[in-house]
Design a protein around this motif. Structure first.
Motif, PDB file in Angstrom:
ATOM      1  N   THR A 249      -4.264 -25.770 -42.621  1.00 21.57           N
ATOM      2  CA  THR A 249      -3.505 -26.297 -43.760  1.00 21.57           C
ATOM      3  C   THR A 249      -3.838 -27.758 -44.010  1.00 21.57           C
ATOM      4  O   THR A 249      -4.040 -28.182 -45.163  1.00 21.57           O
ATOM      5  CB  THR A 249      -1.990 -26.142 -43.507  1.00 21.57           C
ATOM      6  OG1 THR A 249      -1.683 -24.755 -43.351  1.00 21.57           O
ATOM      7  CG2 THR A 249      -1.186 -26.706 -44.672  1.00 21.57           C
ATOM      8  N   GLY A 250      -3.930 -28.536 -42.930  1.00 18.73           N
ATOM      9  CA  GLY A 250      -4.278 -29.944 -43.073  1.00 18.73           C
ATOM     10  C   GLY A 250      -5.670 -30.120 -43.647  1.00 18.73           C
ATOM     11  O   GLY A 250      -5.901 -31.008 -44.477  1.00 18.73           O
ATOM     12  N   MET A 251      -6.614 -29.273 -43.210  1.00 18.64           N
ATOM     13  CA  MET A 251      -7.982 -29.361 -43.725  1.00 18.64           C
ATOM     14  C   MET A 251      -8.037 -29.011 -45.205  1.00 18.64           C
ATOM     15  O   MET A 251      -8.692 -29.699 -46.003  1.00 18.64           O
ATOM     16  CB  MET A 251      -8.899 -28.443 -42.920  1.00 18.64           C
ATOM     17  CG  MET A 251     -10.350 -28.427 -43.401  1.00 18.64           C
ATOM     18  SD  MET A 251     -11.169 -30.025 -43.242  1.00 18.64           S
ATOM     19  CE  MET A 251     -11.625 -29.979 -41.499  1.00 18.64           C
ATOM     20  N   VAL A 252      -7.335 -27.943 -45.598  1.00 22.53           N
ATOM     21  CA  VAL A 252      -7.319 -27.539 -47.005  1.00 22.53           C
ATOM     22  C   VAL A 252      -6.706 -28.638 -47.867  1.00 22.53           C
ATOM     23  O   VAL A 252      -7.221 -28.982 -48.943  1.00 22.53           O
ATOM     24  CB  VAL A 252      -6.541 -26.221 -47.176  1.00 22.53           C
ATOM     25  CG1 VAL A 252      -6.301 -25.929 -48.657  1.00 22.53           C
ATOM     26  CG2 VAL A 252      -7.306 -25.062 -46.529  1.00 22.53           C
ATOM     27  N   ASN A 253      -5.603 -29.209 -47.381  1.00 20.59           N
ATOM     28  CA  ASN A 253      -4.953 -30.282 -48.148  1.00 20.59           C
ATOM     29  C   ASN A 253      -5.842 -31.516 -48.240  1.00 20.59           C
ATOM     30  O   ASN A 253      -5.871 -32.204 -49.272  1.00 20.59           O
ATOM     31  CB  ASN A 253      -3.616 -30.651 -47.514  1.00 20.59           C
ATOM     32  CG  ASN A 253      -2.572 -29.556 -47.681  1.00 20.59           C
ATOM     33  OD1 ASN A 253      -2.677 -28.729 -48.588  1.00 20.59           O
ATOM     34  ND2 ASN A 253      -1.577 -29.533 -46.814  1.00 20.59           N
ATOM     35  N   MET A 254      -6.573 -31.822 -47.161  1.00 18.79           N
ATOM     36  CA  MET A 254      -7.456 -32.975 -47.158  1.00 18.79           C
ATOM     37  C   MET A 254      -8.619 -32.790 -48.133  1.00 18.79           C
ATOM     38  O   MET A 254      -8.969 -33.700 -48.897  1.00 18.79           O
ATOM     39  CB  MET A 254      -7.999 -33.223 -45.754  1.00 18.79           C
ATOM     40  CG  MET A 254      -8.915 -34.444 -45.650  1.00 18.79           C
ATOM     41  SD  MET A 254      -9.746 -34.585 -44.053  1.00 18.79           S
ATOM     42  CE  MET A 254     -10.992 -33.302 -44.214  1.00 18.79           C
ATOM     43  N   LEU A 255      -9.194 -31.599 -48.130  1.00 22.27           N
ATOM     44  CA  LEU A 255     -10.344 -31.347 -48.997  1.00 22.27           C
ATOM     45  C   LEU A 255      -9.940 -31.218 -50.456  1.00 22.27           C
ATOM     46  O   LEU A 255     -10.704 -31.579 -51.352  1.00 22.27           O
ATOM     47  CB  LEU A 255     -11.064 -30.074 -48.537  1.00 22.27           C
ATOM     48  CG  LEU A 255     -11.745 -30.143 -47.165  1.00 22.27           C
ATOM     49  CD1 LEU A 255     -12.291 -28.777 -46.787  1.00 22.27           C
ATOM     50  CD2 LEU A 255     -12.863 -31.177 -47.156  1.00 22.27           C
ATOM     51  N   GLY A 256      -8.744 -30.695 -50.691  1.00 22.09           N
ATOM     52  CA  GLY A 256      -8.288 -30.522 -52.060  1.00 22.09           C
ATOM     53  C   GLY A 256      -9.274 -29.702 -52.868  1.00 22.09           C
ATOM     54  O   GLY A 256      -9.750 -28.650 -52.424  1.00 22.09           O
ATOM     55  N   ASN A 257      -9.604 -30.189 -54.054  1.00 24.67           N
ATOM     56  CA  ASN A 257     -10.539 -29.486 -54.931  1.00 24.67           C
ATOM     57  C   ASN A 257     -11.925 -30.114 -54.899  1.00 24.67           C
ATOM     58  O   ASN A 257     -12.709 -29.943 -55.835  1.00 24.67           O
ATOM     59  CB  ASN A 257     -10.005 -29.495 -56.373  1.00 24.67           C
ATOM     60  CG  ASN A 257      -8.713 -28.707 -56.503  1.00 24.67           C
ATOM     61  OD1 ASN A 257      -8.554 -27.672 -55.865  1.00 24.67           O
ATOM     62  ND2 ASN A 257      -7.793 -29.193 -57.325  1.00 24.67           N
ATOM     63  N   SER A 258     -12.235 -30.810 -53.789  1.00 23.00           N
ATOM     64  CA  SER A 258     -13.510 -31.524 -53.729  1.00 23.00           C
ATOM     65  C   SER A 258     -14.709 -30.587 -53.782  1.00 23.00           C
ATOM     66  O   SER A 258     -15.802 -30.988 -54.169  1.00 23.00           O
ATOM     67  CB  SER A 258     -13.580 -32.367 -52.447  1.00 23.00           C
ATOM     68  OG  SER A 258     -13.491 -31.549 -51.290  1.00 23.00           O
ATOM     69  N   GLY A 259     -14.500 -29.332 -53.384  1.00 18.51           N
ATOM     70  CA  GLY A 259     -15.612 -28.386 -53.407  1.00 18.51           C
ATOM     71  C   GLY A 259     -15.851 -27.750 -54.755  1.00 18.51           C
ATOM     72  O   GLY A 259     -16.839 -27.018 -54.922  1.00 18.51           O
ATOM     73  N   ASP A 260     -14.983 -28.015 -55.732  1.00 14.95           N
ATOM     74  CA  ASP A 260     -15.127 -27.351 -57.019  1.00 14.95           C
ATOM     75  C   ASP A 260     -16.463 -27.674 -57.695  1.00 14.95           C
ATOM     76  O   ASP A 260     -17.066 -26.810 -58.339  1.00 14.95           O
ATOM     77  CB  ASP A 260     -13.969 -27.741 -57.944  1.00 14.95           C
ATOM     78  CG  ASP A 260     -12.665 -27.064 -57.551  1.00 14.95           C
ATOM     79  OD1 ASP A 260     -12.664 -26.312 -56.552  1.00 14.95           O
ATOM     80  OD2 ASP A 260     -11.650 -27.293 -58.234  1.00 14.95           O
TER      81      ASP A 260
END
Length: 320
Positions: A249-260
């Motif tokens: 969860t922390g990783m997903v929140n940290m990355l946000g939409n940066s991979g879009d």
């Protein structure tokens, strides 16, 4: 039937997959019968089996004495009746053609006990189709191994529309009991799980090379010496879990939409490039030339190195 009742396994169809299954079953204490259609094919299957055992012995996964025990546990035959009559578990590894697999199943059912479990090593066909004409479709499951089965623990289990859920669970428990790592598909899906993940990744490799972003060799290096090392230990979700103090969860929140932005630039085509082999083969040939001598520069040498590395990884995973 319970897992403890499974004492004898039949491998119907030899070759690379069937002979490897025979080793897997024998290594785990089962009596095994390996069937092939004629003496010539059976000799090829036997030779393949000994080639696999050579690697296990060479890299100290088994002793010469243990090898002798494994070989003694495997009976070779060209008689379907002899192969399956007293087997509680039947692993079919015939050619990947529906009409052939249906024919094999019909032959097996004519000779096997009515309560024997039947598992097909199919890599792409649906077990519902394979068992469509079966007398006992409830006892049929799909069991797709990764090659070679005696070294790579994964087996993907699928059930048909008439498969008995209790027998699917029995097959799962059986594979787990012989050292496999079984995964269950909740519904039938072309390509199953692992091959779909592999193909999605390979599509991106193809796209990067075709667009001139990198060479074939560098794409392979990026995988082997980057995520591949981590994937040999944990799956991607677990890697995400360990990548942040807050877990996945922390990783997903940290990355946000940066991979879009990456996703928007990644391949989405559904037809592989027709000239891929023409582009990739010279790259692979060049890659092999650049390997250090301890890996080798031929298919045979690289395959031996692959088997050695698999054996060492399996030892670390406590699978050998």
């Amino acid at each position: 039937m319970k897992v403890a009742d499974i004492k004898r396994a039949a491998c119907v169809g030899g070759g690379v997959i069937g002979s490897s299954w025979a080793i897997q079953f024998a290594m785990r204490g089962l009596a095994v019968t390996l069937y092939d259609i004629n003496d010539e094919q059976l000799k090829r299957s036997e030779a393949q089996m000994h080639k696999s055992l050579d690697a296990l012995e060479q890299f100290n996964a088994i002793t010469p004495e243990r090898r002798g025990e494994i070989v003694a546990a495997i009976r070779l035959t060209t008689s379907m009746e002899e192969a399956v009559a007293d087997a509680q578990f039947i692993q079919e590894s015939g050619p990947e053609r529906l009409e052939i697999k249906q024919s094999i199943l019909a032959q097996v059912e004519a000779c096997a006990a009515a309560d024997a479990l039947y598992a097909s090593s199919t890599s792409g066909l649906l077990i519902s189709d394979i068992a469509a004409k079966a007398a006992h479709p409830e006892r049929c499951v799909g069991a797709h191994p990764y090659n070679p089965p005696h070294l790579i623990p994964l087996v993907e289990l699928t059930s048909g529309d008439k498969t008995d859920p209790a027998l699917l669970r029995l097959a799962y428990d059986f594979y787990q009991s012989i050292g496999k790592e079984a995964v269950l598909l909740r519904r039938e899906c072309p390509g199953f799980i692992a091959n779909r993940l592999q193909l999605a990744l390979y599509r991106e490799v193809q796209d990067l090379v075709m667009r001139g972003v990198c060479s074939v060799e560098d794409a392979d290096k990026a995988l082997v010496y980057g995520p591949g090392l981590r994937w040999a230990i944990f799956g991607h979700n677990m890697i995400m879990q360990l990548g942040n103090p807050g877990g996945l969860t922390g990783m997903v929140n940290m990355l946000g939409n940066s991979g879009d932005r990456w996703l928007a630039d990644m391949a989405s085509w559904t037809h592989q490039p027709d000239n891929w082999a023409e582009v990739a083969q010279p790259g692979v040939d060049e890659e092999m030339k650049h390997f250090p001598d301890h890996i080798g520069h031929t298919n045979e040498a690289c395959a031996a190195y692959r088997d050695q590395m698999l054996i060492e990884l399996l030892k670390l995973h406590k699978k050998l």
